[in-house]
Design a protein around this motif. Structure first.
Motif, PDB file in Angstrom:
ATOM      1  N   PHE A  34       0.953  -1.219  -0.044  1.00 26.37           N
ATOM      2  CA  PHE A  34      -0.049   0.071   0.060  1.00 26.37           C
ATOM      3  C   PHE A  34       0.874   1.200  -0.095  1.00 26.37           C
ATOM      4  O   PHE A  34       1.800   1.661   0.850  1.00 26.37           O
ATOM      5  N   LEU A  35       0.739   2.100  -1.227  1.00 21.29           N
ATOM      6  CA  LEU A  35       1.583   3.141  -1.388  1.00 21.29           C
ATOM      7  C   LEU A  35       0.768   4.351  -1.314  1.00 21.29           C
ATOM      8  O   LEU A  35       1.199   5.517  -1.894  1.00 21.29           O
ATOM      9  N   ASN A  88       3.448  -1.224   5.913  1.00 23.97           N
ATOM     10  CA  ASN A  88       3.792  -2.501   5.266  1.00 23.97           C
ATOM     11  C   ASN A  88       4.880  -3.210   5.777  1.00 23.97           C
ATOM     12  O   ASN A  88       5.939  -2.620   6.505  1.00 23.97           O
ATOM     13  N   CYS A  89       5.212  -4.557   5.458  1.00 21.45           N
ATOM     14  CA  CYS A  89       6.021  -5.365   6.122  1.00 21.45           C
ATOM     15  C   CYS A  89       7.628  -4.814   5.792  1.00 21.45           C
ATOM     16  O   CYS A  89       8.432  -4.989   6.299  1.00 21.45           O
ATOM     17  N   GLU A  90       7.695  -4.633   4.044  1.00 23.91           N
ATOM     18  CA  GLU A  90       8.904  -4.253   3.693  1.00 23.91           C
ATOM     19  C   GLU A  90       9.062  -2.574   4.035  1.00 23.91           C
ATOM     20  O   GLU A  90       8.168  -1.780   4.111  1.00 23.91           O
ATOM     21  N   PHE A  91      10.470  -2.377   4.377  1.00 17.74           N
ATOM     22  CA  PHE A  91      10.612  -1.279   5.249  1.00 17.74           C
ATOM     23  C   PHE A  91      10.711   0.023   4.230  1.00 17.74           C
ATOM     24  O   PHE A  91       9.890   1.087   4.415  1.00 17.74           O
ATOM     25  N   TYR A  92      11.218  -0.078   3.165  1.00 16.11           N
ATOM     26  CA  TYR A  92      11.755   1.046   2.280  1.00 16.11           C
ATOM     27  C   TYR A  92      10.380   1.463   1.639  1.00 16.11           C
ATOM     28  O   TYR A  92      10.174   2.906   1.692  1.00 16.11           O
ATOM     29  N   TYR A 136      -2.824   1.302  -3.768  1.00 20.99           N
ATOM     30  CA  TYR A 136      -3.034   2.496  -3.235  1.00 20.99           C
ATOM     31  C   TYR A 136      -3.339   2.199  -1.859  1.00 20.99           C
ATOM     32  O   TYR A 136      -2.586   2.123  -0.945  1.00 20.99           O
ATOM     33  N   LEU A 137      -4.520   1.742  -1.349  1.00 19.18           N
ATOM     34  CA  LEU A 137      -4.803   1.519  -0.167  1.00 19.18           C
ATOM     35  C   LEU A 137      -5.849   0.131  -0.296  1.00 19.18           C
ATOM     36  O   LEU A 137      -6.384  -0.384  -1.085  1.00 19.18           O
ATOM     37  N   PRO A 138      -6.333  -0.359   1.038  1.00 20.36           N
ATOM     38  CA  PRO A 138      -6.959  -1.785   1.105  1.00 20.36           C
ATOM     39  C   PRO A 138      -8.481  -1.682   0.588  1.00 20.36           C
ATOM     40  O   PRO A 138      -8.977  -2.373   0.063  1.00 20.36           O
ATOM     41  N   TYR A 139      -8.933  -0.149   0.640  1.00 17.80           N
ATOM     42  CA  TYR A 139     -10.411  -0.106   0.382  1.00 17.80           C
ATOM     43  C   TYR A 139     -10.436   0.794  -0.986  1.00 17.80           C
ATOM     44  O   TYR A 139     -11.618   1.064  -1.269  1.00 17.80           O
TER      45      TYR A 139
END
Length: 697
Positions: free
Chosen positions: A247-248, A270-274, A389-392
């Motif tokens: 999600f960005l 997010n699990c991914e840091f960057y 984008y986003l979950p919803y």
């Protein structure tokens, strides 16, 4: 207190704002956490909650003390946070296997917190999320409820640690959807609110685990029960529950009016840091929102319904700054990457590195030119955010691509029709192809960005979306007759990259309701429906539909065993209803539904000995019945029929209309519920299986 005062620590203990590392999966590295502290300080955030679910000494083996090497790492990390004015909050999650009534267990918990305090930590958290609610026999003897057990141990540890300024408690019922029967009546939450010491703050995720929106009203409700404002643990950017999503998009759907109502807010991203640059940056912008930063764009103001914060403006600010990170060559693998030359001044004449003194390769006049990496652009990052984008919510470009593909697929007949639609289809197909090409080019430029650390966190996701877009692009070309055989991806023997899902996808597609949570909602069906006035010749068809809808099926009992409805008698009236009181709907197969009203409901009530009462007859003097066959999956025809009849009743002076629905008729119950205008009304003596609904006119 103003929002800005709250966000900057205007309350007695300061507003908590920052990041919780609380996801399931590989924890962040010590280097990444140190980088996080720098960013938090730069952007004005002040807290970090250490709670990685897969740090086994945080959760699974919470009793075990840290080794000398681990202690050194944590000490260094806590010092790094302090050096950047970030409060390090250490969390333990003992709820899986703790025996609350055992003094040795409580001692182990205190000993673990004491060890971390020796590392320099001043703030702590006790988490009881995502655990079973059943107590062991020993705890059942010692405590009245699960809540009493948790509160007792939290209070004891809090006091043992000297009542630190920051001590967070995560309840097992940490969102509204977990509360029984609801937030205001939750015995668990009331116990927590009443018994937990006031110096302890409570974490809350909102209406759901991953909340779409968090309203001021919902926070006021839970604050009243908890007897303190909560700290929001926000999962809007969390992706640990789905390995195919990241999600960005911007922090949104939380009005800035929440700020003075909260003790704080922490994003669990997010699990991914960057890739969390956007999530954390936009949260920081939200926390700093003040009326002085009100967007001047009226259209933007209407869209966001927040005078202090614009998600789109915050997103642009974040992406603009993030772009510099992508182009940063001071990262592992950066300076050696060919794209690193993009940021260098083209006028600087630097000798090219060569092997064994060989001259640089220069292609001949008829040979392929050397590859030159194009720099990543802000538009590329905006597209990337739209695609993830986003979950919803999909971003605008992603939504447009889905709408265009849906239209092109449903109107593929226009390709051979040679009509005006043919030109429109070709034009929209070209537009869709351009959108797909933009994704490909974004992928290429992103793949050549100097900062490989960010790229590698994103690579699986952008590869997946590029492949999916490529399949859709080839499909549209094949519909237009442009696809070569290799582009016909929808064949009987596709390559593994030609389909998605694996075993998880296979299971999901076999279960009912697959796709009903998709963010892209298909437009209403294109079947043509004709709604016309009822005529005497329609009586047999209307009665046929009535009988068909009463047939036993599912949990329906035979009609003679069901309690009668007032509307049943509408079909047995000797005199046919007037045209303005009855309509029918037809599709290509014939009549498929009807709606009838009786201006005066009393005769129908008397016929089945239903006592309505003077108040009901005054407020809802008219009676309605509606039925549509199951083949009509589009709710629009039924809505249109009801709208037409209610308008006619209102013009005739009726104050309202009522209808009756059996609880077993789930389809009609759902229809009236979603319609919104009909509300349950109380009628004494109503059969247990019958629900009365009324609509005021």
């Amino acid at each position: 207190m103003s929002k800005s005062e709250a966000a900057k620590g205007g309350n007695a203990r300061g507003f908590i704002s920052g990041v919780v590392e609380g996801f399931y999966g590989r924890p962040w590295t010590m280097e990444q956490r140190a980088e996080l502290f720098k960013r938090e300080q730069k952007w004005g955030l002040n807290s970090y909650l250490y709670a990685p679910k897969d740090d086994y000494k945080h959760r699974m083996y919470w009793r075990d003390l840290y080794s000398a090497e681990e202690a050194e790492q944590l000490t260094t990390l806590i010092l790094a946070a302090r050096n950047h004015n970030v409060e390090f909050i250490y969390a333990i999650s003992p709820g899986w296997d703790i025996t609350f009534s055992n003094p040795k267990e409580v001692a182990a918990l205190k000993r673990k917190f004491e060890q971390v305090r020796e590392f320099g930590c001043r703030s702590f958290s006790l988490l009881f999320d995502d655990i079973e609610r059943e107590m062991c026999p020993a705890d059942k003897q010692a405590f009245d409820t699960f809540a009493h057990a948790q509160v007792a141990i939290a209070n004891e540890v809090f006091q043992h640690m000297g009542q630190p300024d920051v001590f967070l408690f995560c309840p097992t019922d940490y969102c509204a959807s977990f509360c029984t029967p609801n937030v205001s009546q939750s015995a668990y939450l009331h116990t927590v609110g009443e018994k937990l010491l006031q110096g302890i703050d409570i974490l809350w995720t909102g209406p759901k685990v991953v909340s779409h929106k968090i309203s001021v009203e919902s926070i006021e409700e839970v604050s009243a029960v908890l007897k303190r404002p909560p700290v929001i643990w926000d999962n809007i950017h969390a992706n640990d529950y789905d390995p195919q999503r990241i999600f960005l998009g911007p922090f949104k759907d939380r009005p800035t009016d929440l700020i003075p109502k909260l003790r704080g807010i922490l994003t669990n991203p997010n699990c991914e840091f960057y890739p969390n640059f956007v999530a954390i940056h936009t949260l920081a912008t939200w926390c700093k929102a003040t009326p002085e930063e009100e967007p001047s764009d009226v259209e933007m103001r209407e869209e966001d319904q927040d005078l202090c914060y614009s998600p789109q403006k915050a997103l642009t600010l974040a992406l603009t700054e993030w772009l510099q990170d992508f182009l940063n060559t001071d990262q592992p693998g950066g300076p050696q990457h060919p794209a690193a030359r993009l940021k260098k001044d083209a006028s600087v004449d630097e000798p090219m590195q060569t092997d064994l003194g060989e001259a640089a390769y220069v292609p001949g006049p008829n040979e392929n030119p050397l590859y030159t990496a194009e720099p990543l652009t802000l538009d590329d990052l905006k597209l990337l955010s739209d695609l993830f984008y986003l979950p919803y919510e999909h971003g605008a470009t992603a939504q447009t691509m889905l709408q265009e593909l849906d239209w092109l697929k449903n109107h593929s007949w226009a390709v051979a029709a040679q009509t005006e639609k043919t030109a429109e289809w070709c034009s929209r197909a070209q537009h869709f192809d351009g959108l797909c090409e933009a994704v490909v080019q974004m992928f290429n430029r992103l793949s050549n960005a100097p900062n490989r650390s960010i790229l590698y966190d994103l690579y699986n996701y952008i590869c997946d979306i590029k492949s999916g877009v490529g399949l859709a692009r080839a499909y549209v070309k094949s519909l237009g007759g442009q696809g070569r055989p290799s582009a016909h991806v929808m064949n009987d023997d596709p390559e593994p990259w030609g389909f998605r899902g694996g075993l998880s996808g296979e299971f999901q597609r076999m279960l009912p309701g697959h796709g009903n949570r998709d963010l892209f909602k298909h437009p209403p069906m294109t079947t043509v429906y004709c709604i016309r006035p009822y005529c005497p010749e329609d009586k047999d068809e209307v009665q046929r539909i009535f009988r068909e809808m009463q047939r036993p099926g599912g949990d329906k009992a035979p009609l003679m065993m069901q309690p009668p409805l007032m509307s049943d008698s509408l079909l047995e009236l000797d005199a046919p209803p007037s045209p303005h009181c009855a309509v029918v709907v037809e599709d290509e197969m014939g009549m498929c539904g009807y709606a009838l009203v009786l201006p005066e409901a009393k005769p129908a009530a008397v016929k089945i000995q239903r006592e309505l009462g003077a108040t009901v007859l005054k407020d809802y003097p008219s009676l309605l019945t509606l039925q549509v066959l199951p083949r009509v999956t589009d709710p629009s025809p039924a809505k249109r029929m009801i709208s037409q009849l209610l308008s006619s009743l209102k013009n005739s002076g009726s104050a309202g209309v009522l209808c009756e629905v059996r609880h077993s008729d789930r389809r009609m119950l759902e229809f009236y519920t979603k319609l919104g205008s009909f509300k349950p009304i109380k009628i004494p003596g109503l059969p247990q299986d019958v629900l009365a609904l009324g609509a005021s006119l």
